[in-house]
Design a protein around this motif. Structure first.
Motif, PDB file in Angstrom:
ATOM      1  N   ALA A   1       0.800  -1.222   0.000  1.00  0.00           N
ATOM      2  CA  ALA A   1       0.000   0.000   0.000  1.00  0.00           C
ATOM      3  C   ALA A   1       0.835   1.276   0.000  1.00  0.00           C
ATOM      4  CB  ALA A   1      -0.930   0.006   1.217  1.00  0.00           C
ATOM      5  N   TYR A   2       2.149   1.141   0.025  1.00  0.00           N
ATOM      6  CA  TYR A   2       3.042   2.305   0.079  1.00  0.00           C
ATOM      7  C   TYR A   2       3.832   2.408  -1.217  1.00  0.00           C
ATOM      8  CZ  TYR A   2       1.903   2.159   5.035  1.00  0.00           C
ATOM      9  OH  TYR A   2       1.228   2.151   6.223  1.00  0.00           O
ATOM     10  N   PHE A   3       3.983   3.641  -1.735  1.00  0.00           N
ATOM     11  CA  PHE A   3       4.575   3.813  -3.067  1.00  0.00           C
ATOM     12  C   PHE A   3       5.542   4.990  -3.134  1.00  0.00           C
ATOM     13  CE2 PHE A   3       0.384   1.946  -3.615  1.00  0.00           C
ATOM     14  CZ  PHE A   3       0.622   0.894  -4.502  1.00  0.00           C
ATOM     15  N   LEU A   4       6.497   4.862  -4.042  1.00  0.00           N
ATOM     16  CA  LEU A   4       7.214   6.023  -4.566  1.00  0.00           C
ATOM     17  C   LEU A   4       6.526   6.333  -5.886  1.00  0.00           C
ATOM     18  CD1 LEU A   4      11.034   5.278  -4.057  1.00  0.00           C
ATOM     19  CD2 LEU A   4       9.400   6.287  -2.473  1.00  0.00           C
ATOM     20  N   MET A   5       5.933   7.529  -5.976  1.00  0.00           N
ATOM     21  CA  MET A   5       5.181   7.907  -7.162  1.00  0.00           C
ATOM     22  C   MET A   5       5.902   9.031  -7.897  1.00  0.00           C
ATOM     23  SD  MET A   5       2.422   5.957  -7.040  1.00  0.00           S
ATOM     24  CE  MET A   5       1.391   6.764  -8.291  1.00  0.00           C
ATOM     25  N   THR A   6       5.754   9.039  -9.227  1.00  0.00           N
ATOM     26  CA  THR A   6       6.309  10.117 -10.038  1.00  0.00           C
ATOM     27  C   THR A   6       5.330  10.457 -11.163  1.00  0.00           C
ATOM     28  OG1 THR A   6       8.272  10.859 -11.245  1.00  0.00           O
ATOM     29  CG2 THR A   6       7.565   8.571 -11.601  1.00  0.00           C
ATOM     30  N   ARG A   7       5.607  11.513 -11.897  1.00  0.00           N
ATOM     31  CA  ARG A   7       4.762  11.880 -13.044  1.00  0.00           C
ATOM     32  C   ARG A   7       5.147  11.022 -14.243  1.00  0.00           C
ATOM     33  NH1 ARG A   7       6.858  16.300 -10.991  1.00  0.00           N
ATOM     34  NH2 ARG A   7       8.283  16.492 -12.764  1.00  0.00           N
ATOM     35  N   ALA A   8       4.353  11.131 -15.293  1.00  0.00           N
ATOM     36  CA  ALA A   8       4.635  10.361 -16.512  1.00  0.00           C
ATOM     37  C   ALA A   8       6.000  10.716 -17.078  1.00  0.00           C
ATOM     38  CB  ALA A   8       3.545  10.616 -17.552  1.00  0.00           C
ATOM     39  N   ASP A   9       6.426  11.990 -16.897  1.00  0.00           N
ATOM     40  CA  ASP A   9       7.714  12.420 -17.428  1.00  0.00           C
ATOM     41  C   ASP A   9       8.829  12.353 -16.379  1.00  0.00           C
ATOM     42  OD1 ASP A   9       6.862  14.428 -15.761  1.00  0.00           O
ATOM     43  OD2 ASP A   9       7.319  16.081 -17.150  1.00  0.00           O
ATOM     44  N   GLY A  10       8.544  11.694 -15.266  1.00  0.00           N
ATOM     45  CA  GLY A  10       9.520  11.609 -14.181  1.00  0.00           C
ATOM     46  C   GLY A  10      10.492  10.468 -14.363  1.00  0.00           C
TER      47      GLY A  10
ATOM     48  N   ASN B   1      -3.996   9.294  -1.934  1.00  0.00           N
ATOM     49  CA  ASN B   1      -3.037  10.203  -2.558  1.00  0.00           C
ATOM     50  C   ASN B   1      -2.292   9.531  -3.708  1.00  0.00           C
ATOM     51  OD1 ASN B   1      -3.028  12.825  -0.894  1.00  0.00           O
ATOM     52  ND2 ASN B   1      -3.005  11.210   0.660  1.00  0.00           N
ATOM     53  N   ALA B   2      -1.948   8.265  -3.550  1.00  0.00           N
ATOM     54  CA  ALA B   2      -1.302   7.522  -4.633  1.00  0.00           C
ATOM     55  C   ALA B   2      -2.285   7.309  -5.780  1.00  0.00           C
ATOM     56  CB  ALA B   2      -0.776   6.186  -4.118  1.00  0.00           C
ATOM     57  N   VAL B   3      -3.530   6.983  -5.431  1.00  0.00           N
ATOM     58  CA  VAL B   3      -4.568   6.792  -6.456  1.00  0.00           C
ATOM     59  C   VAL B   3      -4.755   8.073  -7.267  1.00  0.00           C
ATOM     60  CG1 VAL B   3      -7.035   6.385  -6.829  1.00  0.00           C
ATOM     61  CG2 VAL B   3      -5.787   4.988  -5.177  1.00  0.00           C
ATOM     62  N   ALA B   4      -4.768   9.225  -6.581  1.00  0.00           N
ATOM     63  CA  ALA B   4      -4.985  10.504  -7.270  1.00  0.00           C
ATOM     64  C   ALA B   4      -3.868  10.802  -8.263  1.00  0.00           C
ATOM     65  CB  ALA B   4      -5.085  11.628  -6.238  1.00  0.00           C
ATOM     66  N   VAL B   5      -2.631  10.480  -7.890  1.00  0.00           N
ATOM     67  CA  VAL B   5      -1.502  10.712  -8.803  1.00  0.00           C
ATOM     68  C   VAL B   5      -1.626   9.817 -10.029  1.00  0.00           C
ATOM     69  CG1 VAL B   5       1.006  10.438  -9.071  1.00  0.00           C
ATOM     70  CG2 VAL B   5       0.076  11.568  -7.047  1.00  0.00           C
ATOM     71  N   GLU B   6      -1.997   8.558  -9.813  1.00  0.00           N
ATOM     72  CA  GLU B   6      -2.128   7.636 -10.941  1.00  0.00           C
ATOM     73  C   GLU B   6      -3.242   8.085 -11.883  1.00  0.00           C
ATOM     74  OE1 GLU B   6      -1.219   2.973 -11.549  1.00  0.00           O
ATOM     75  OE2 GLU B   6      -2.358   3.528  -9.759  1.00  0.00           O
ATOM     76  N   LYS B   7      -4.347   8.583 -11.306  1.00  0.00           N
ATOM     77  CA  LYS B   7      -5.452   9.058 -12.133  1.00  0.00           C
ATOM     78  C   LYS B   7      -5.075  10.314 -12.927  1.00  0.00           C
ATOM     79  CE  LYS B   7      -9.437   7.166  -9.637  1.00  0.00           C
ATOM     80  NZ  LYS B   7     -10.028   6.517 -10.807  1.00  0.00           N
ATOM     81  N   ALA B   8      -4.082  11.044 -12.381  1.00  0.00           N
ATOM     82  CA  ALA B   8      -3.627  12.253 -13.068  1.00  0.00           C
ATOM     83  C   ALA B   8      -2.525  11.956 -14.073  1.00  0.00           C
ATOM     84  CB  ALA B   8      -3.134  13.273 -12.043  1.00  0.00           C
ATOM     85  N   GLY B   9      -2.272  10.663 -14.323  1.00  0.00           N
ATOM     86  CA  GLY B   9      -1.278  10.278 -15.315  1.00  0.00           C
ATOM     87  C   GLY B   9       0.061   9.889 -14.744  1.00  0.00           C
ATOM     88  N   GLY B  10       0.185   9.932 -13.426  1.00  0.00           N
ATOM     89  CA  GLY B  10       1.437   9.536 -12.794  1.00  0.00           C
ATOM     90  C   GLY B  10       1.615   8.032 -12.763  1.00  0.00           C
ATOM     91  N   LYS B  11       2.720   7.594 -12.159  1.00  0.00           N
ATOM     92  CA  LYS B  11       3.023   6.160 -12.141  1.00  0.00           C
ATOM     93  C   LYS B  11       3.817   5.809 -10.890  1.00  0.00           C
ATOM     94  CE  LYS B  11       7.212   7.077 -14.795  1.00  0.00           C
ATOM     95  NZ  LYS B  11       7.928   6.957 -16.091  1.00  0.00           N
TER      96      LYS B  11
END
Length: 318
Positions: free
Chosen positions: A113-122, A188-198
């Motif tokens: 349930a824990y992530f390092l998240m970045t944007r699509a261009d990250g 918060n991780a879900v929101a980033v993924e929905k915004a195109g993050g990974k």
């Protein structure tokens, strides 16, 4: 014999006001909804905690303190009685540094349930983290995940710019381009993924996080009946989740501001069984060893997790 009995009765009557005076007028129990703390969310929505303490004439105060470090500082200052959701690493660091707290139960186990998240261009891989700006809450499981992810690439916190932010702020900073990576969980991780993050990685294979329920040791020793009242409410919430899974998901989704479908996807990532196990002790001991190796904790301050930190009652079915 009659005189002795009368003396006993008189003594008990005299003692009664003193005992009543010892009972606090309020208890302070943190409320932590994120990342996906469904038992706490249900407990508040259904009023189980207020109900349990109202029966004793006690008011419940529920400060929302999400940072593990801030929760343990509040315990040290006597400002809270029970930390309802506390990272195991935060509990270890606090106890090793002299904060008199005791783990009274597990809260959740959730490495996925824990992530390092970045944007699509990250960054495309962990190996690309060197020199990057990374945001997230320090002194938490997410802090530990970041250290473990960096270590897997032969890196350390000295190789990145690590900025202390709570989860919503870190998410916003990532999406606005102010940082390259954020340590996130739950909605918060879900929101980033929905915004195109990974996600760059989850905690699976890197950490075995156990969040716990902890109390001020003095509160635990002096008010065991109030600790039991807390667990009455906690178990009511767990029973509601089992008996009314769809309603529990709807309640959690509303609090987290996510869809029920997203909440349903989150639920299997968590084990909310409160009874501590020896696997939990092994994981917490490994966490302490890791923190020592990562220079987050001095070796000479290491504690015996089972003997120094965990209440014997934590291993019992409450």
């Amino acid at each position: 014999m009659r005189l002795f009995r009368n003396l006993v009765i008189a003594a008990s009557l005299l003692a009664a006001p003193a005992l009543a005076a010892d009972q606090p007028s309020s208890v302070r129990i943190t409320y932590v909804a994120s990342p996906f703390n469904v038992p706490s969310i249900v407990m508040r929505e259904k009023g189980y905690l207020d109900e349990a303490f109202a029966a004793k004439g006690i008011k419940v105060e529920s400060p929302e303190i999400t940072s593990g470090a801030q929760q343990t500082q509040a315990i040290a200052a006597g400002e809270i009685d029970i930390a309802s959701v506390l990272g195991g690493t935060s509990a270890i660091l606090a106890r090793a540094n002299g904060v008199d707290l005791t783990i009274i139960a597990a809260y959740a186990r959730s490495p996925k349930a824990y992530f390092l998240m970045t944007r699509a261009d990250g960054p495309a891989a962990l190996a690309e983290l060197k020199g990057k700006k990374i945001a997230g809450p320090k002194g938490t499981v997410l802090n530990q995940l970041l250290v473990a992810a960096l270590a897997s690439q032969g890196l350390s916190l000295k190789d990145v710019e690590y900025i202390n932010m709570d989860l919503p702020t870190a998410r916003a900073a990532l999406l606005s381009g102010q940082v390259d990576v954020a340590t996130l969980a739950g909605a918060n991780a879900v929101a980033v993924e929905k915004a195109g993050g990974k996600p760059l990685t989850s905690g699976e294979g890197l950490i075995k996080p156990t969040t716990v329920i902890a109390a001020r040791t003095a509160f635990l020793n002096e008010h065991s009946d109030l600790v039991r009242a807390y667990f009455d409410a906690h178990h009511k919430a767990l029973a509601f989740m089992k008996e009314n899974p769809e309603e529990a998901l709807a309640i959690a989704a509303k609090e987290q501001k996510i869809s029920v479908e997203d909440a349903r996807a989150q639920m299997p990532l968590y084990d909310f069984t409160p009874v501590m196990t020896y696997d939990d002790i092994a994981n917490l001991t490994a966490d302490q060893d890791f923190m020592i190796g990562a220079e987050m904790l001095q070796k000479d301050k290491a504690i015996d997790i089972k003997a120094d930190l965990v209440a014997p009652s934590a291993f019992e079915v409450k």
